[in-house]
Scaffold this motif. Structure first.
Motif, mmCIF file in Angstrom:
data_model
loop_
_atom_site.group_PDB
_atom_site.id
_atom_site.type_symbol
_atom_site.label_atom_id
_atom_site.label_comp_id
_atom_site.label_asym_id
_atom_site.label_seq_id
_atom_site.Cartn_x
_atom_site.Cartn_y
_atom_site.Cartn_z
ATOM 1 N N VAL A 142 -30.247 36.898 21.173
ATOM 2 C CA VAL A 142 -31.466 38.070 21.612
ATOM 3 C C VAL A 142 -31.457 38.813 22.330
ATOM 4 O O VAL A 142 -31.431 39.495 22.871
ATOM 5 C CB VAL A 142 -31.402 36.876 22.944
ATOM 6 C CG1 VAL A 142 -32.008 36.924 24.653
ATOM 7 C CG2 VAL A 142 -32.297 35.341 22.881
ATOM 8 N N TYR A 143 -29.395 38.839 23.040
ATOM 9 C CA TYR A 143 -29.307 40.294 23.491
ATOM 10 C C TYR A 143 -28.864 41.422 22.579
ATOM 11 O O TYR A 143 -29.197 42.483 22.498
ATOM 12 C CB TYR A 143 -27.223 39.882 23.989
ATOM 13 C CG TYR A 143 -27.183 41.472 24.122
ATOM 14 C CD1 TYR A 143 -26.946 41.550 26.210
ATOM 15 C CD2 TYR A 143 -25.853 41.632 23.824
ATOM 16 C CE1 TYR A 143 -26.609 42.229 26.378
ATOM 17 C CE2 TYR A 143 -25.322 43.087 24.461
ATOM 18 C CZ TYR A 143 -25.483 43.132 26.025
ATOM 19 O OH TYR A 143 -25.017 44.469 26.239
ATOM 20 N N ALA A 144 -28.774 40.698 21.094
ATOM 21 C CA ALA A 144 -29.108 42.174 19.895
ATOM 22 C C ALA A 144 -30.424 42.995 19.758
ATOM 23 O O ALA A 144 -30.253 43.569 20.079
ATOM 24 C CB ALA A 144 -28.554 41.103 18.968
ATOM 25 N N ILE A 179 -37.900 39.000 31.585
ATOM 26 C CA ILE A 179 -37.858 37.368 30.406
ATOM 27 C C ILE A 179 -36.884 36.970 29.358
ATOM 28 O O ILE A 179 -36.173 36.078 30.004
ATOM 29 C CB ILE A 179 -39.542 37.881 29.606
ATOM 30 C CG1 ILE A 179 -40.520 37.694 30.355
ATOM 31 C CG2 ILE A 179 -39.591 36.451 28.761
ATOM 32 C CD1 ILE A 179 -41.706 38.030 29.030
ATOM 33 N N VAL A 180 -35.974 38.049 29.142
ATOM 34 C CA VAL A 180 -35.242 38.391 28.065
ATOM 35 C C VAL A 180 -33.972 37.622 29.613
ATOM 36 O O VAL A 180 -33.221 36.399 29.053
ATOM 37 C CB VAL A 180 -34.671 39.331 27.452
ATOM 38 C CG1 VAL A 180 -33.392 39.333 26.793
ATOM 39 C CG2 VAL A 180 -35.415 39.599 26.733
ATOM 40 N N GLU A 220 -30.042 33.467 31.134
ATOM 41 C CA GLU A 220 -28.958 32.433 32.267
ATOM 42 C C GLU A 220 -29.760 30.998 31.937
ATOM 43 O O GLU A 220 -28.609 30.513 32.707
ATOM 44 C CB GLU A 220 -30.017 33.491 34.129
ATOM 45 C CG GLU A 220 -29.435 34.872 34.062
ATOM 46 C CD GLU A 220 -29.662 34.992 34.839
ATOM 47 O OE1 GLU A 220 -30.710 34.582 35.964
ATOM 48 O OE2 GLU A 220 -29.860 36.586 35.330
ATOM 49 N N ASN A 221 -31.005 31.018 31.293
ATOM 50 C CA ASN A 221 -31.047 29.811 31.593
ATOM 51 C C ASN A 221 -31.678 29.504 29.888
ATOM 52 O O ASN A 221 -32.631 29.636 28.982
ATOM 53 C CB ASN A 221 -32.843 29.600 32.279
ATOM 54 C CG ASN A 221 -32.172 29.583 33.655
ATOM 55 O OD1 ASN A 221 -31.460 28.549 34.458
ATOM 56 N ND2 ASN A 221 -32.582 30.625 33.937
ATOM 57 N N PRO A 222 -30.924 29.545 28.511
ATOM 58 C CA PRO A 222 -31.022 29.492 27.736
ATOM 59 C C PRO A 222 -31.519 28.125 26.430
ATOM 60 O O PRO A 222 -32.521 27.909 25.170
ATOM 61 C CB PRO A 222 -29.533 29.112 26.403
ATOM 62 C CG PRO A 222 -28.205 28.832 28.187
ATOM 63 C CD PRO A 222 -29.145 29.244 28.805
ATOM 64 N N ARG A 255 -41.496 47.065 28.543
ATOM 65 C CA ARG A 255 -39.862 46.743 28.584
ATOM 66 C C ARG A 255 -39.337 46.560 29.836
ATOM 67 O O ARG A 255 -38.511 45.271 29.663
ATOM 68 C CB ARG A 255 -38.733 48.537 28.025
ATOM 69 C CG ARG A 255 -39.396 48.966 26.427
ATOM 70 C CD ARG A 255 -39.252 48.249 25.870
ATOM 71 N NE ARG A 255 -38.067 47.637 25.685
ATOM 72 C CZ ARG A 255 -37.482 47.208 25.128
ATOM 73 N NH1 ARG A 255 -38.092 46.367 23.984
ATOM 74 N NH2 ARG A 255 -35.621 47.188 24.703
ATOM 75 N N GLN A 256 -39.520 46.517 31.452
ATOM 76 C CA GLN A 256 -39.415 46.249 32.070
ATOM 77 C C GLN A 256 -39.461 44.746 31.872
ATOM 78 O O GLN A 256 -38.835 43.893 32.494
ATOM 79 C CB GLN A 256 -39.611 46.912 33.462
ATOM 80 C CG GLN A 256 -38.655 46.296 34.754
ATOM 81 C CD GLN A 256 -37.345 46.477 34.913
ATOM 82 O OE1 GLN A 256 -36.600 47.302 33.934
ATOM 83 N NE2 GLN A 256 -36.536 46.036 35.554
#
Length: 247
Positions: A123-125, A95-96, A101-103, A89-90
């Motif tokens: 992506v945040y969801a 990666i996320v 930061e760079n879409p 998960r870390q």
């Protein structure tokens, strides 16, 4: 490292070395001790019977020790699994975070992701729901809590759209089936509530439009009536003067 710490380290190493040497000496001298004990006037048969009386107790203690070792191995395996999940998960979070930061890095999720203006929010969801899934797998989140947080998440149409497309990716294990079912249920409830709310606003607009048109037509009729009355009054004013002048 200070001199005191150096002295403490050497003293500990010396103690361990002396203990190991003393154990080896005792093991080497044990036959001599057994020979000395054989010369004693002791009823060895009685001592043997007494020792055999503890055989059952020894078996029970051995069984308990085996059970304890098995439980410790299970606990250690669970801890190792938790550690692995945390590391995975870390890594996913790193990666996320880089994608947030760079879409432009979202191209790995398909061409549609790079052209979606809400891609970063989706992506945040995904990151948030992934955290819930990890806590759910560890047994630290109950169904009521999951219902509550999922209901708040799916108040957003962006989250509902994301879940309908990507929610199936969370069906990775038997335990995840209940997790997926709860989130799908809350997504459907939120979609139904949003549809009812939009339908209610449409009815309100449809009802208010005829009322506005009728009120506008009534105002127009009043204005036309007043204007017509003033025009008739102006036209009749000279005729009235002639009549009253003749009288």
């Amino acid at each position: 490292m200070s001199s005191f710490q150096t002295w403490a380290s050497w003293r500990r190493k010396a103690f361990i070395s002396l203990a190991a040497i003393a154990s080896m000496v005792l093991i080497a001298l044990s036959p001599v001790a057994m020979t000395w004990m054989a010369d004693l006037s002791v009823q060895w048969s009685d001592l043997s019977n007494i020792g055999q009386a503890y055989g059952g107790t020894s078996a029970i203690l051995s069984g308990l020790a085996l059970v304890s070792v098995s439980i410790s191995l299970l606990i250690q395996n669970n801890l190792n699994r938790i550690s692995q999940v945390h590391l995975i998960r870390q890594r996913q979070f790193d990666i996320v975070k880089l994608a947030l930061e760079n879409p432009q890095f979202l191209y790995v999720d398909g061409s549609a992701a790079t052209g979606d203006p809400d891609a970063v929010l989706k992506v945040y969801a995904n990151l948030f729901v992934g955290h819930w899934a990890m806590v759910w797998d560890l047994g630290e989140m109950n169904e009521n809590t999951l219902h509550t947080v999922a209901g708040r998440l799916f108040e957003s149409g962006i989250a509902r759209e994301w879940w309908k497309v990507n929610g199936g990716s969370y069906l990775s294990s038997r335990r995840r089936k209940r997790f997926y079912a709860i989130l799908s249920e809350e997504c459907q409830n939120a979609s139904r509530g949003a549809a009812e709310a939009s339908g209610g606003r449409g009815v309100a607009v449809a009802v208010s439009s005829p009322e506005r048109r009728s009120s506008r037509s009534s105002r127009h009729m009043v204005i036309v009536g007043v204007a017509a009355g003033m025009a008739i009054g102006i036209l009749l004013q000279p005729a009235g003067r002639r009549v009253f002048g003749r009288s």
